[in-house]
Design a protein around this motif. Structure first.
Motif, mmCIF file in Angstrom:
data_model
loop_
_atom_site.group_PDB
_atom_site.id
_atom_site.type_symbol
_atom_site.label_atom_id
_atom_site.label_comp_id
_atom_site.label_asym_id
_atom_site.label_seq_id
_atom_site.Cartn_x
_atom_site.Cartn_y
_atom_site.Cartn_z
ATOM 1 N N TYR A 93 0.825 -1.206 0.000
ATOM 2 C CA TYR A 93 0.000 0.000 0.000
ATOM 3 C C TYR A 93 0.861 1.260 0.000
ATOM 4 N N ARG A 94 1.985 1.204 0.700
ATOM 5 C CA ARG A 94 2.881 2.366 0.709
ATOM 6 C C ARG A 94 3.466 2.622 -0.668
ATOM 7 N N GLN A 95 3.722 1.562 -1.429
ATOM 8 C CA GLN A 95 4.258 1.707 -2.787
ATOM 9 C C GLN A 95 3.202 2.243 -3.737
ATOM 10 N N GLN A 96 1.981 1.732 -3.591
ATOM 11 C CA GLN A 96 0.902 2.091 -4.510
ATOM 12 C C GLN A 96 -0.416 1.978 -3.760
ATOM 13 N N PRO A 97 -1.008 3.096 -3.337
ATOM 14 C CA PRO A 97 -2.305 3.022 -2.661
ATOM 15 C C PRO A 97 -3.364 2.371 -3.554
ATOM 16 N N PHE A 98 -4.253 1.637 -2.939
ATOM 17 C CA PHE A 98 -5.325 0.934 -3.634
ATOM 18 C C PHE A 98 -6.648 1.612 -3.330
ATOM 19 N N ASP A 99 -7.619 1.387 -4.188
ATOM 20 C CA ASP A 99 -8.950 1.948 -3.964
ATOM 21 C C ASP A 99 -9.660 1.249 -2.809
ATOM 22 N N LEU A 100 -9.298 -0.021 -2.554
ATOM 23 C CA LEU A 100 -9.946 -0.815 -1.517
ATOM 24 C C LEU A 100 -8.985 -1.881 -1.011
ATOM 25 N N VAL A 101 -9.042 -2.144 0.293
ATOM 26 C CA VAL A 101 -8.262 -3.227 0.899
ATOM 27 C C VAL A 101 -9.240 -4.212 1.525
ATOM 28 N N ILE A 102 -9.081 -5.489 1.204
ATOM 29 C CA ILE A 102 -9.864 -6.548 1.839
ATOM 30 C C ILE A 102 -8.904 -7.263 2.768
ATOM 31 N N MET A 103 -9.129 -7.115 4.085
ATOM 32 C CA MET A 103 -8.154 -7.509 5.104
ATOM 33 C C MET A 103 -8.677 -8.641 5.985
ATOM 34 N N ASP A 104 -7.972 -9.764 5.958
ATOM 35 C CA ASP A 104 -8.265 -10.844 6.908
ATOM 36 C C ASP A 104 -7.812 -10.386 8.289
ATOM 37 N N ILE A 105 -8.472 -10.858 9.312
ATOM 38 C CA ILE A 105 -8.123 -10.451 10.674
ATOM 39 C C ILE A 105 -7.067 -11.357 11.290
ATOM 40 N N LEU A 106 -7.268 -12.663 11.203
ATOM 41 C CA LEU A 106 -6.363 -13.595 11.870
ATOM 42 C C LEU A 106 -5.272 -14.073 10.919
ATOM 43 N N MET A 107 -4.078 -13.504 11.103
ATOM 44 C CA MET A 107 -2.925 -13.853 10.265
ATOM 45 C C MET A 107 -1.673 -13.863 11.136
ATOM 46 N N PRO A 108 -0.669 -14.648 10.741
ATOM 47 C CA PRO A 108 0.597 -14.627 11.474
ATOM 48 C C PRO A 108 1.370 -13.332 11.208
ATOM 49 N N ASP A 109 2.406 -13.122 11.948
ATOM 50 C CA ASP A 109 3.294 -11.961 11.846
ATOM 51 C C ASP A 109 2.596 -10.673 12.254
ATOM 52 N N GLN A 110 1.715 -10.156 11.416
ATOM 53 C CA GLN A 110 0.981 -8.938 11.760
ATOM 54 C C GLN A 110 -0.478 -9.167 11.401
ATOM 55 N N ASP A 111 -1.339 -9.169 12.423
ATOM 56 C CA ASP A 111 -2.741 -9.476 12.160
ATOM 57 C C ASP A 111 -3.473 -8.304 11.515
ATOM 58 N N GLY A 112 -4.695 -8.564 11.103
ATOM 59 C CA GLY A 112 -5.478 -7.571 10.399
ATOM 60 C C GLY A 112 -5.849 -6.364 11.234
ATOM 61 N N LEU A 113 -6.109 -6.554 12.523
ATOM 62 C CA LEU A 113 -6.471 -5.418 13.367
ATOM 63 C C LEU A 113 -5.321 -4.425 13.463
ATOM 64 N N GLU A 114 -4.132 -4.939 13.717
ATOM 65 C CA GLU A 114 -2.947 -4.083 13.776
ATOM 66 C C GLU A 114 -2.697 -3.399 12.433
ATOM 67 N N SER A 115 -2.928 -4.138 11.362
ATOM 68 C CA SER A 115 -2.718 -3.585 10.025
ATOM 69 C C SER A 115 -3.730 -2.487 9.706
ATOM 70 N N ILE A 116 -4.975 -2.675 10.120
ATOM 71 C CA ILE A 116 -5.992 -1.634 9.907
ATOM 72 C C ILE A 116 -5.595 -0.368 10.659
ATOM 73 N N ILE A 117 -5.131 -0.524 11.889
ATOM 74 C CA ILE A 117 -4.706 0.639 12.671
ATOM 75 C C ILE A 117 -3.597 1.390 11.940
ATOM 76 N N GLN A 118 -2.582 0.657 11.467
ATOM 77 C CA GLN A 118 -1.459 1.312 10.787
ATOM 78 C C GLN A 118 -1.886 1.955 9.476
ATOM 79 N N LEU A 119 -2.718 1.260 8.704
ATOM 80 C CA LEU A 119 -3.185 1.836 7.445
ATOM 81 C C LEU A 119 -3.976 3.115 7.688
ATOM 82 N N ARG A 120 -4.882 3.083 8.649
ATOM 83 C CA ARG A 120 -5.712 4.258 8.932
ATOM 84 C C ARG A 120 -4.873 5.413 9.478
ATOM 85 N N ARG A 121 -3.832 5.088 10.222
ATOM 86 C CA ARG A 121 -2.952 6.135 10.752
ATOM 87 C C ARG A 121 -2.201 6.829 9.608
#
Length: 123
Positions: free
Chosen positions: A41-69
């Motif tokens: 997303y940092r390289q090329q913003p997208f019109d929409l992100v479809i984000m799974d919540i439960l993932m290894p390394d960095q989960d979807g909740l943390e990723s949503i927070i960072q993206l929205r920030r």
């Protein structure tokens, strides 16, 4: 053509979602976890992100927070197959509180995914 980033740690799920979204006319890119999604997303913003919540390394909740920030206008649809709870809230409710505009519980109908994506991109 609207661009969509699919973020899910399951290859088969990404493949199914990608096929449905591409048939509907979307340009699709995939990421296997939240860290990869943020880098894309940092390289090329997208019109929409479809984000799974439960993932290894960095989960979807943390990723949503960072993206929205970093990108306050990002449009996110949160998805999960997990029924785990955080206190009295489920993951999808928490995702909404963190900025996801829509949520889908796995397994979902691919037509519902396409409809949600199209609806988000109209608004």
């Amino acid at each position: 053509m609207a661009s969509v980033l699919i973020v899910d740690d399951e290859d088969q799920i990404r493949t199914l979602m990608r096929a449905a979204l591409e048939r509907a006319g979307f340009q699709v890119q995939e990421a296997a976890d939240g860290k990869e999604a943020l880098a894309c997303y940092r390289q090329q913003p997208f019109d929409l992100v479809i984000m799974d919540i439960l993932m290894p390394d960095q989960d979807g909740l943390e990723s949503i927070i960072q993206l929205r920030r970093e990108f306050p206008a990002v449009k996110v649809i949160a998805i999960t197959g997990g029924s785990d709870m955080i206190g009295v809230l489920n993951f999808l409710e928490v995702a909404r509180m963190l900025g996801a505009r829509r949520t889908l519980q796995k397994p979902f109908d691919l037509a519902a995914l396409v409809e949600a994506a199209e609806s988000e991109l109209v608004h």
